[in-house]
Design a protein around this motif. Sequence first.
Motif, short mmCIF file in Angstrom:
data_model
loop_
_atom_site.label_atom_id
_atom_site.label_comp_id
_atom_site.label_asym_id
_atom_site.label_seq_id
_atom_site.Cartn_x
_atom_site.Cartn_y
_atom_site.Cartn_z
N TRP A 123 0.83 -1.20 0.00
CA TRP A 123 0.00 0.00 0.00
C TRP A 123 0.87 1.25 0.00
O TRP A 123 0.63 2.20 -0.75
N VAL A 180 0.87 4.06 -2.94
CA VAL A 180 0.51 5.45 -2.65
C VAL A 180 1.66 6.39 -2.99
O VAL A 180 1.45 7.45 -3.58
N SER A 181 2.87 6.01 -2.63
CA SER A 181 4.01 6.90 -2.92
C SER A 181 4.24 7.03 -4.42
O SER A 181 4.65 8.09 -4.89
N LEU A 238 0.96 9.11 -5.88
CA LEU A 238 0.83 10.50 -5.42
C LEU A 238 2.18 11.20 -5.31
O LEU A 238 2.31 12.17 -4.57
N VAL A 249 -1.48 11.25 3.56
CA VAL A 249 -1.41 9.85 4.03
C VAL A 249 -1.84 9.77 5.50
O VAL A 249 -2.56 8.86 5.90
#
Length: 79
Positions: free
Chosen positions: A56, A60-61, A64, A75
Amino acid sequence: MLALGIAAGLIWMWLAEPARWEVRDNGVVLTQAASQGQFSVILVFVAVGMAASFLWACGVSWALSDLGWLLVPVVVVLT
């Protein structure tokens, strides 16, 4: 995140072998051997959770990354 959580739960169910309770005359008991196996179920749960969290975080990194320093509060709020 929901799909990743469901997948992690299914993987945990596939890998973990929960302890079996025994029914006796004096009630339901958990034998010593079964209780030792219970720790491995928790260990598998933690390992699968760590792997899912890492995936995850990587996703996400990557998705985004354009936000730069704003990614940290986003976050934190989403978590």
